[in-house]
Write a protein that holds these residues in place. Sequence first.
Motif, PDB file in Angstrom:
ATOM      1  N   MET A 197       0.834  -1.207   0.000  1.00 53.66           N
ATOM      2  CA  MET A 197       0.000   0.000   0.000  1.00 53.66           C
ATOM      3  C   MET A 197       0.872   1.262   0.000  1.00 53.66           C
ATOM      4  SD  MET A 197      -2.960  -1.173  -0.379  1.00 53.66           S
ATOM      5  CE  MET A 197      -2.475  -2.780  -0.989  1.00 53.66           C
ATOM      6  N   ALA A 198       1.997   1.242   0.698  1.00 46.62           N
ATOM      7  CA  ALA A 198       2.910   2.399   0.696  1.00 46.62           C
ATOM      8  C   ALA A 198       3.452   2.629  -0.711  1.00 46.62           C
ATOM      9  CB  ALA A 198       4.045   2.181   1.691  1.00 46.62           C
ATOM     10  N   MET A 199       3.798   1.563  -1.416  1.00 44.46           N
ATOM     11  CA  MET A 199       4.278   1.691  -2.791  1.00 44.46           C
ATOM     12  C   MET A 199       3.176   2.261  -3.685  1.00 44.46           C
ATOM     13  SD  MET A 199       4.068   0.200  -6.083  1.00 44.46           S
ATOM     14  CE  MET A 199       3.411  -1.433  -5.828  1.00 44.46           C
ATOM     15  N   LEU A 200       1.967   1.750  -3.520  1.00 48.20           N
ATOM     16  CA  LEU A 200       0.853   2.251  -4.323  1.00 48.20           C
ATOM     17  C   LEU A 200       0.563   3.710  -4.002  1.00 48.20           C
ATOM     18  CD1 LEU A 200      -1.506  -0.855  -4.118  1.00 48.20           C
ATOM     19  CD2 LEU A 200      -0.108  -0.135  -6.082  1.00 48.20           C
ATOM     20  N   ALA A 201       0.627   4.085  -2.741  1.00 49.07           N
ATOM     21  CA  ALA A 201       0.383   5.478  -2.347  1.00 49.07           C
ATOM     22  C   ALA A 201       1.409   6.408  -2.987  1.00 49.07           C
ATOM     23  CB  ALA A 201       0.405   5.609  -0.827  1.00 49.07           C
ATOM     24  N   ARG A 202       2.651   5.976  -3.068  1.00 47.82           N
ATOM     25  CA  ARG A 202       3.683   6.806  -3.727  1.00 47.82           C
ATOM     26  C   ARG A 202       3.378   6.995  -5.203  1.00 47.82           C
ATOM     27  NH1 ARG A 202       6.895   3.603  -0.428  1.00 47.82           N
ATOM     28  NH2 ARG A 202       7.516   2.253  -2.168  1.00 47.82           N
ATOM     29  N   ARG A 203       2.794   5.994  -5.830  1.00 48.31           N
ATOM     30  CA  ARG A 203       2.456   6.088  -7.262  1.00 48.31           C
ATOM     31  C   ARG A 203       1.174   6.882  -7.509  1.00 48.31           C
ATOM     32  NH1 ARG A 203       4.770   1.907 -11.239  1.00 48.31           N
ATOM     33  NH2 ARG A 203       3.391   3.171 -12.496  1.00 48.31           N
ATOM     34  N   ASP A 204       0.391   7.089  -6.466  1.00 48.30           N
ATOM     35  CA  ASP A 204      -0.895   7.804  -6.582  1.00 48.30           C
ATOM     36  C   ASP A 204      -0.659   9.313  -6.493  1.00 48.30           C
ATOM     37  OD1 ASP A 204      -3.604   8.425  -6.689  1.00 48.30           O
ATOM     38  OD2 ASP A 204      -3.904   8.017  -4.554  1.00 48.30           O
ATOM     39  N   ARG A 205      -0.009   9.850  -7.477  1.00 53.23           N
ATOM     40  CA  ARG A 205       0.378  11.272  -7.469  1.00 53.23           C
ATOM     41  C   ARG A 205      -0.809  12.229  -7.535  1.00 53.23           C
ATOM     42  NH1 ARG A 205       4.251   8.574 -10.611  1.00 53.23           N
ATOM     43  NH2 ARG A 205       6.256   8.502  -9.532  1.00 53.23           N
ATOM     44  N   ARG A 206      -1.943  11.758  -8.049  1.00 56.45           N
ATOM     45  CA  ARG A 206      -3.136  12.613  -8.160  1.00 56.45           C
ATOM     46  C   ARG A 206      -4.072  12.468  -6.973  1.00 56.45           C
ATOM     47  NH1 ARG A 206      -4.003  10.602 -14.186  1.00 56.45           N
ATOM     48  NH2 ARG A 206      -4.359   8.798 -12.888  1.00 56.45           N
ATOM     49  N   GLY A 207      -3.716  11.622  -6.020  1.00 56.01           N
ATOM     50  CA  GLY A 207      -4.549  11.451  -4.831  1.00 56.01           C
ATOM     51  C   GLY A 207      -5.903  10.845  -5.119  1.00 56.01           C
ATOM     52  N   GLU A 208      -5.930   9.846  -5.989  1.00 58.75           N
ATOM     53  CA  GLU A 208      -7.203   9.247  -6.390  1.00 58.75           C
ATOM     54  C   GLU A 208      -7.594   8.019  -5.578  1.00 58.75           C
ATOM     55  OE1 GLU A 208      -8.159  10.070 -10.787  1.00 58.75           O
ATOM     56  OE2 GLU A 208      -6.101   9.287 -10.754  1.00 58.75           O
ATOM     57  N   ILE A 209      -6.724   7.631  -4.651  1.00 60.37           N
ATOM     58  CA  ILE A 209      -7.015   6.448  -3.840  1.00 60.37           C
ATOM     59  C   ILE A 209      -7.027   6.824  -2.365  1.00 60.37           C
ATOM     60  CG2 ILE A 209      -6.242   4.146  -3.161  1.00 60.37           C
ATOM     61  CD1 ILE A 209      -4.868   3.923  -5.887  1.00 60.37           C
ATOM     62  N   GLU A 210      -8.040   6.366  -1.676  1.00 59.98           N
ATOM     63  CA  GLU A 210      -8.099   6.488  -0.219  1.00 59.98           C
ATOM     64  C   GLU A 210      -7.766   5.105   0.344  1.00 59.98           C
ATOM     65  OE1 GLU A 210     -11.197   7.530   3.400  1.00 59.98           O
ATOM     66  OE2 GLU A 210     -11.926   7.552   1.343  1.00 59.98           O
ATOM     67  N   PHE A 211      -6.720   5.033   1.135  1.00 58.87           N
ATOM     68  CA  PHE A 211      -6.291   3.777   1.743  1.00 58.87           C
ATOM     69  C   PHE A 211      -6.896   3.684   3.137  1.00 58.87           C
ATOM     70  CE2 PHE A 211      -3.193   4.820  -1.458  1.00 58.87           C
ATOM     71  CZ  PHE A 211      -2.992   3.608  -2.094  1.00 58.87           C
ATOM     72  N   ILE A 212      -7.633   2.607   3.404  1.00 55.88           N
ATOM     73  CA  ILE A 212      -8.341   2.431   4.662  1.00 55.88           C
ATOM     74  C   ILE A 212      -7.808   1.181   5.352  1.00 55.88           C
ATOM     75  CG2 ILE A 212     -10.593   2.070   5.731  1.00 55.88           C
ATOM     76  CD1 ILE A 212     -11.760   3.554   3.206  1.00 55.88           C
ATOM     77  N   ASP A 213      -7.194   1.389   6.505  1.00 55.37           N
ATOM     78  CA  ASP A 213      -6.571   0.304   7.271  1.00 55.37           C
ATOM     79  C   ASP A 213      -7.639  -0.385   8.116  1.00 55.37           C
ATOM     80  OD1 ASP A 213      -5.128  -1.345   8.954  1.00 55.37           O
ATOM     81  OD2 ASP A 213      -3.799   0.246   9.671  1.00 55.37           O
ATOM     82  N   ILE A 214      -7.949  -1.622   7.765  1.00 54.16           N
ATOM     83  CA  ILE A 214      -8.992  -2.348   8.487  1.00 54.16           C
ATOM     84  C   ILE A 214      -8.517  -2.876   9.833  1.00 54.16           C
ATOM     85  CG2 ILE A 214     -10.176  -2.939   6.350  1.00 54.16           C
ATOM     86  CD1 ILE A 214      -9.070  -5.797   6.618  1.00 54.16           C
ATOM     87  N   ALA A 215      -7.215  -2.768  10.109  1.00 53.63           N
ATOM     88  CA  ALA A 215      -6.667  -3.185  11.404  1.00 53.63           C
ATOM     89  C   ALA A 215      -6.513  -2.002  12.364  1.00 53.63           C
ATOM     90  CB  ALA A 215      -5.316  -3.875  11.217  1.00 53.63           C
ATOM     91  N   ALA A 216      -6.858  -0.819  11.910  1.00 54.84           N
ATOM     92  CA  ALA A 216      -6.704   0.380  12.738  1.00 54.84           C
ATOM     93  C   ALA A 216      -7.718   0.373  13.881  1.00 54.84           C
ATOM     94  CB  ALA A 216      -6.896   1.637  11.891  1.00 54.84           C
ATOM     95  N   PRO A 217      -7.306   0.879  15.042  1.00 53.66           N
ATOM     96  CA  PRO A 217      -8.259   0.983  16.152  1.00 53.66           C
ATOM     97  C   PRO A 217      -9.478   1.809  15.724  1.00 53.66           C
ATOM     98  CG  PRO A 217      -6.037   1.512  16.877  1.00 53.66           C
ATOM     99  CD  PRO A 217      -5.998   1.408  15.370  1.00 53.66           C
ATOM    100  N   GLY A 218     -10.639   1.324  16.058  1.00 55.94           N
ATOM    101  CA  GLY A 218     -11.861   2.051  15.736  1.00 55.94           C
ATOM    102  C   GLY A 218     -12.449   1.752  14.367  1.00 55.94           C
ATOM    103  N   PHE A 219     -11.726   0.990  13.527  1.00 52.93           N
ATOM    104  CA  PHE A 219     -12.298   0.652  12.227  1.00 52.93           C
ATOM    105  C   PHE A 219     -13.551  -0.190  12.443  1.00 52.93           C
ATOM    106  CE2 PHE A 219     -12.999  -2.276   8.722  1.00 52.93           C
ATOM    107  CZ  PHE A 219     -13.164  -1.375   7.688  1.00 52.93           C
ATOM    108  N   ASP A 220     -14.634   0.156  11.737  1.00 52.90           N
ATOM    109  CA  ASP A 220     -15.911  -0.533  11.877  1.00 52.90           C
ATOM    110  C   ASP A 220     -16.357  -1.052  10.512  1.00 52.90           C
ATOM    111  OD1 ASP A 220     -18.430  -1.445  12.552  1.00 52.90           O
ATOM    112  OD2 ASP A 220     -19.268   0.557  12.891  1.00 52.90           O
ATOM    113  N   ALA A 221     -16.178  -2.342  10.282  1.00 56.69           N
ATOM    114  CA  ALA A 221     -16.543  -2.954   9.003  1.00 56.69           C
ATOM    115  C   ALA A 221     -18.030  -2.763   8.696  1.00 56.69           C
ATOM    116  CB  ALA A 221     -16.183  -4.431   9.000  1.00 56.69           C
TER     117      ALA A 221
END
Length: 89
Positions: A22-46
């Motif tokens: 995901m870090a590699m993909l985020a670096r390639r996302d120069r236009r900010g078209e992807i929102e990365f959502i960590d499902i292991a993050a505290p408070g994440f609600d599926a």
Amino acid sequence: MAVHPRLQVFFDGACPLCSREMAMLARRDRRGEIEFIDIAAPGFDAARWGREPAELMAAMHVRLPDGSWAIGVEAFRRIYGLLGFGPLD
């Protein structure tokens, strides 16, 4: 985070391999078209996304702008295609 992401990518931030990808993909996302959502993050609600936690952990999930989902290989195809990796058919 993109203001109006074209894709929302759900990933397991507790997985070192997933986090590196995901870090590699985020670096390639120069236009900010992807929102990365960590499902292991505290408070994440599926349930907020209409999914079960085990479902999100079992396969890569990408939410499209129309609210539909791409799952598994199709999710990666959508991500890589958006970032210009070339044809993945």
